[in-house]
Design an enzyme around this catalytic site. Structure first.
Site, PDB file in Angstrom:
ATOM      1  N   GLU A 207       1.602   7.034   3.152  1.00  0.00           N
ATOM      2  CA  GLU A 207       2.189   6.449   1.906  1.00  0.00           C
ATOM      3  C   GLU A 207       2.464   7.795   1.538  1.00  0.00           C
ATOM      4  OE1 GLU A 207      -1.013   5.776  -0.841  1.00  0.00           O
ATOM      5  OE2 GLU A 207      -0.744   3.446   0.612  1.00  0.00           O
ATOM      6  N   LYS A 335      -1.799  -5.110  -8.012  1.00  0.00           N
ATOM      7  CA  LYS A 335      -0.809  -4.966  -7.000  1.00  0.00           C
ATOM      8  C   LYS A 335      -0.209  -6.267  -6.978  1.00  0.00           C
ATOM      9  CE  LYS A 335      -3.259  -1.628  -3.585  1.00  0.00           C
ATOM     10  NZ  LYS A 335      -4.346  -1.452  -2.994  1.00  0.00           N
TER      11      LYS A 335
END
Length: 424
Positions: A207, A335
């Site tokens: 990330e 999400k």
């Protein structure tokens, strides 16, 4: 305008930020307008997430190909949706859910269904020549979210031995999203110099955060505090800290321990960290199956720290309602690929918000250049977003999109942190 219908749906195999295949889906209308969406993929996944369909052919991409999902888009979903209004998102999503017919979308694949769902919304927005956030949210969508910036990666997002998965900063004193991004970038670059000076690795994880070999979670937090101060900011007043423990990844389901410790020990560790560091948000502090642990954590820290359920809720309205009834957590990570349609994503946000739970729009560790989640965060006024560090283009793309939205809105834009425990 009202007879604009779906004329074709195309899908192709592309690569995500980890070099694994995913889908890019294109919905085309009878007027020639279209929308495209790329589907992300997670590494640390909840056991109750909607299923991401993979080919399991060892001769292609170690079995991670998505040709079957592409076939499902073009041979099942396209015929089912062809001729339907491009503006009827709820009906289209319901048709896809029915076509799949399974609780977790395992027949057609949540990746196939989500790609179509998001591309459809984009096609509708493009047909009306509106930005996606405005099409979905209307005139009341004007909140720019406070970002959680993942500066140090551990857990399943790195190979450095750190137990917790994400060590994040939150620029809570920023007057705007653009200034929040600046603050985050300055801390990120200060941290890089600190790591270099200490001869620690400056390679980044999935990330975009640094992944140095550190001895403990506390050492990672100490590094963040030093970087914040080096960049000229004051911890707690200007920038707070946040954790994603991803506790399911080090939870033993047999003896119900966390690296040999009880859930009470795990809660004690988190409480002690909150005493010593300006932490105002903890995600997945306990495993998704450890309801007793979650209850204790919520009782211990729930009145002063944002406790975010990710694996616990997996963007599923039924699980969110169950958790709320039990008093677990006080915030929900959102999400879209955990649930598989835009409609169900919106329902999860609505349910959490009505019940007083904060919501945080989130990326996945396997991302693409797609910036849909930036628009969704603004459309639904979530007030918080997780989209990685200040490096790697698939992460930066989301920040750049948010800054563009803020500029486009002008004085109408409101930068607002929805974390009720923010110290700012």
């Amino acid at each position: 305008m009202f007879d604009v219908v779906i004329s074709d749906i195309e899908a192709r195999e592309i690569l995500d930020s980890r070099g694994y295949p995913t889908l890019c889906v294109k919905v085309i209308t009878n007027t020639g307008t279209f929308g495209e969406a790329c589907v992300p993929s997670g590494a640390s996944t909840g056991i109750k997430e909607a299923l991401e369909l993979r080919d399991k052919d060892p001769k292609r991409y170690q079995g991670k190909g998505v040709l079957q999902a592409i076939s499902n888009v073009e041979k099942v979903l396209m015929p089912a949706l062809q001729g339907f209004s491009v503006f009827d998102q709820i009906t289209a999503d319901a048709i896809m859910i029915d076509a799949d017919g399974t609780p977790n979308k395992e027949k057609l694949g949540a990746n196939a269904i989500l790609g179509v769902s998001l591309a459809l919304a984009k096609a509708a927005a493009n047909t009306l020549q509106r930005p996606l956030y405005r099409y979905l949210g209307g005139s009341f969508s004007h909140v720019l979210p406070c970002p959680m910036m993942n500066l140090i990666n551990g857990g399943m997002h790195a190979t450095n031995g750190l137990q917790f998965q994400e060590f994040m900063i939150r620029p809570i004193s920023a007057p705007s999203l653009t200034e929040a991004v600046r603050m985050g970038a300055e801390v990120f670059n200060a941290l890089k110099k600190i790591l270099q000076n200490r001869q620690l690795a400056t390679g980044v994880g999935d990330e975009g955060g640094f992944a140095p070999n550190l001895a403990s979670n506390a050492e990672a937090l100490d590094l963040l505090l030093t970087a914040i101060e080096t960049a000229g900011f004051t911890p707690r007043e200007d920038i707070s800290l946040a954790l994603d423990c991803a506790a399911s990844s080090f939870y033993n389901t047999q003896d119900k321990t966390y690296d040999g410790k009880s859930y009470a020990d795990q809660v004690g560790i988190l409480a002690e960290l909150c005493e010593h560091y300006p932490i105002d948000s903890i995600e997945d502090g306990l495993a998704e199956e450890d309801f007793e642990g979650w209850k204790l954590l919520s009782e211990t820290l729930g009145d002063r720290v944002q406790l975010v359920g990710d694996d616990l809720f997996v963007t599923n309205s039924a699980l969110i309602a169950e958790g709320i009834a039990q008093g677990l957590a006080n915030a929900v990570l959102i999400k879209p690929n955990q649930i598989g349609t835009l409609t169900e994503t919106a329902e999860a946000i609505r349910l959490a918000t009505i019940q007083g739970y904060a919501t945080i729009l989130s990326h996945r560790s396997g991302e693409t250049e797609d910036t849909t989640i930036a628009d969704l965060a603004v459309a639904f006024n979530t007030g918080q977003i997780k989209t990685g560090s200040l490096s790697r283009s698939e992460r930066i793309a989301k920040y750049n999109r948010l800054m563009a939205i803020e500029e486009e809105m002008g004085p109408e834009a409101l930068f607002q942190d929805s974390n009720p425990f923010s110290k700012a």
